[in-house]
Motif scaffolding. Structure first.
Motif, PDB file in Angstrom:
ATOM      1  N   ARG A  20       0.840  -1.216   0.000  1.00 41.04           N
ATOM      2  CA  ARG A  20       0.000   0.000   0.000  1.00 41.04           C
ATOM      3  C   ARG A  20       0.869   1.257   0.000  1.00 41.04           C
ATOM      4  O   ARG A  20       0.602   2.203  -0.736  1.00 41.04           O
ATOM      5  CB  ARG A  20      -0.878   0.016   1.266  1.00 41.04           C
ATOM      6  CG  ARG A  20      -1.977  -0.990   1.197  1.00 41.04           C
ATOM      7  CD  ARG A  20      -2.766  -1.024   2.476  1.00 41.04           C
ATOM      8  NE  ARG A  20      -3.886  -1.927   2.297  1.00 41.04           N
ATOM      9  CZ  ARG A  20      -4.671  -2.318   3.277  1.00 41.04           C
ATOM     10  NH1 ARG A  20      -4.488  -1.884   4.499  1.00 41.04           N
ATOM     11  NH2 ARG A  20      -5.676  -3.131   3.020  1.00 41.04           N
ATOM     12  N   LEU A  39      11.535 -10.331   9.278  1.00 43.73           N
ATOM     13  CA  LEU A  39      10.519 -10.274  10.334  1.00 43.73           C
ATOM     14  C   LEU A  39      10.758 -11.296  11.440  1.00 43.73           C
ATOM     15  O   LEU A  39      10.131 -11.235  12.500  1.00 43.73           O
ATOM     16  CB  LEU A  39       9.116 -10.414   9.734  1.00 43.73           C
ATOM     17  CG  LEU A  39       8.705  -9.265   8.814  1.00 43.73           C
ATOM     18  CD1 LEU A  39       7.304  -9.479   8.255  1.00 43.73           C
ATOM     19  CD2 LEU A  39       8.782  -7.912   9.517  1.00 43.73           C
ATOM     20  N   VAL A  56       5.734  -4.093  10.116  1.00 40.59           N
ATOM     21  CA  VAL A  56       5.932  -3.272   8.920  1.00 40.59           C
ATOM     22  C   VAL A  56       4.546  -3.105   8.281  1.00 40.59           C
ATOM     23  O   VAL A  56       3.683  -3.958   8.486  1.00 40.59           O
ATOM     24  CB  VAL A  56       6.911  -3.961   7.931  1.00 40.59           C
ATOM     25  CG1 VAL A  56       8.303  -3.984   8.504  1.00 40.59           C
ATOM     26  CG2 VAL A  56       6.462  -5.348   7.505  1.00 40.59           C
TER      27      VAL A  56
HETATM   28  N1  LIG Z   1      -2.574  -3.178  10.416  1.00 41.56           N
HETATM   29  C1  LIG Z   1      -1.203  -3.201   9.979  1.00 41.56           C
HETATM   30  C2  LIG Z   1      -0.833  -4.629   9.621  1.00 41.56           C
HETATM   31  C3  LIG Z   1       0.655  -4.772   9.319  1.00 41.56           C
HETATM   32  C4  LIG Z   1       1.109  -6.226   9.356  1.00 41.56           C
HETATM   33  O1  LIG Z   1       0.350  -7.144   9.698  1.00 41.56           O
HETATM   34  N2  LIG Z   1       2.394  -6.453   9.001  1.00 41.56           N
HETATM   35  C5  LIG Z   1       2.967  -7.769   9.054  1.00 41.56           C
HETATM   36  C6  LIG Z   1       3.596  -8.135   7.702  1.00 41.56           C
HETATM   37  S1  LIG Z   1       2.350  -8.451   6.496  1.00 41.56           S
HETATM   38  C7  LIG Z   1       4.102  -7.796  10.083  1.00 41.56           C
HETATM   39  O2  LIG Z   1       4.856  -6.857  10.210  1.00 41.56           O
HETATM   40  N3  LIG Z   1       4.227  -8.906  10.790  1.00 41.56           N
HETATM   41  C8  LIG Z   1       5.289  -9.110  11.752  1.00 41.56           C
HETATM   42  C9  LIG Z   1       4.756  -9.538  13.077  1.00 41.56           C
HETATM   43  O3  LIG Z   1       3.540  -9.686  13.252  1.00 41.56           O
HETATM   44  O4  LIG Z   1       5.574  -9.766  13.972  1.00 41.56           O
HETATM   45  C10 LIG Z   1      -1.038  -2.243   8.788  1.00 41.56           C
HETATM   46  O5  LIG Z   1      -2.022  -2.019   8.081  1.00 41.56           O
HETATM   47  O6  LIG Z   1       0.055  -1.695   8.610  1.00 41.56           O
END
Ligand SMILES: N[C@@H](CCC(=O)N[C@@H](CS)C(=O)NCC(=O)O)C(=O)O
Length: 235
Positions: A20, A39, A56
């Motif tokens: 996005r 991650l 992220v």
């Molecule tokens: N609501 C957040 C969701 C972000 C998200 O879920 N990021 C995931 C990657 S797709 C992440 O960083 N995951 C690492 C973790 O949960 O530790 C947004 O819109 O930015």
């Protein structure tokens, strides 16, 4: 760098939420430093920039971090008065765009992720059912918002196009793996045409991950999840 501004994006290539931000930067014509995070071993910069969620994307603008994908997209639109506006100037139209962007997260992304991560067939089919219900609702939203033009934003791409467009590589990868069309040209012709139109935009091509790479990544992750489930059953 945008006109002397320092823009750093902490991301992960496969993340639709990161896509996005990349889409917003791409449509605005802003260059940035793309910092790929591991991650499973998050950097100090990520942990200190997003101490609440530790996720992220994070956009660091002149040293100041902004978190949450849709908040970042709106920040980019407000902070950089270059390229096309992603939000309409009319407050009512802005509210409608924000409503549908939130709907996509609550009613499409949540059940779809549930279907992808489901541990039982029941959980999976409930996730799939809710995903298709949301897609049908979005077909109506596209009809209303586009007023016969190509995008949710009307003649040009806006906030809702970015929110949904960020999912395209994953949606197509899911279609490839499951053999089922999510934006079916018969059931949701407007969305199917929108998907084709959006994918062909240069700014979108530059920002979205390649479908083949996402398919490979998703298969690997599924295999890891299956192996972990099998190992826990034998315990
Ligand atoms: N609501 C957040 C969701 C972000 C998200 O879920 N990021 C995931 C990657 S797709 C992440 O960083 N995951 C690492 C973790 O949960 O530790 C947004 O819109 O930015």
């Amino acid at each position: 760098m945008a006109g002397g501004d320092d823009l750093k994006l902490l991301g992960a290539w496969a993340s639709p939420f990161v896509a996005r931000v990349k889409l917003a930067l791409s449509f605005k014509g802003l260059s940035f430093e793309d910092v790929e995070e591991d991650l499973s071993n998050k950097s100090e910069l990520l942990l200190s920039s997003n101490p609440v969620h530790k996720k992220v994307p994070v956009l660091v603008h002149n040293g100041k971090p902004i978190c949450e994908s849709m908040i970042i997209v709106q920040y980019i639109d407000e902070a950089f008065l270059v390229g096309p506006s992603l939000l309409p100037s009319d407050p009512y139209k802005r509210a409608i765009a924000r409503f549908w962007a939130a709907y996509i997260d609550d009613k499409l992304v949540t059940p779809w992720v549930q279907s992808l991560r489901a541990k039982t067939e029941e959980e999976k089919s409930e996730g799939v059912k809710q995903t298709f219900a949301a897609v049908e609702t979005l077909e109506g939203a596209l009809r209303e918002c586009s007023k016969g033009e190509g995008y949710f934003g009307g003649e040009t791409v806006g906030l809702v196009d970015i929110s949904l467009g960020s999912l395209l590589s994953w949606l197509i990868a899911t279609e490839v793996m499951s053999g089922t069309k999510i934006f079916d040209p018969v059931k949701t012709p407007l969305l199917a045409a929108w998907m084709g139109r959006f994918s062909e935009l240069d700014a979108a091509k530059a920002a979205l991950p390649e479908v083949d790479r996402v398919v490979e990544f998703a298969k690997k992750r599924q295999a890891q999840a299956d192996a972990a489930a099998a190992a826990s059953e034998t315990k």
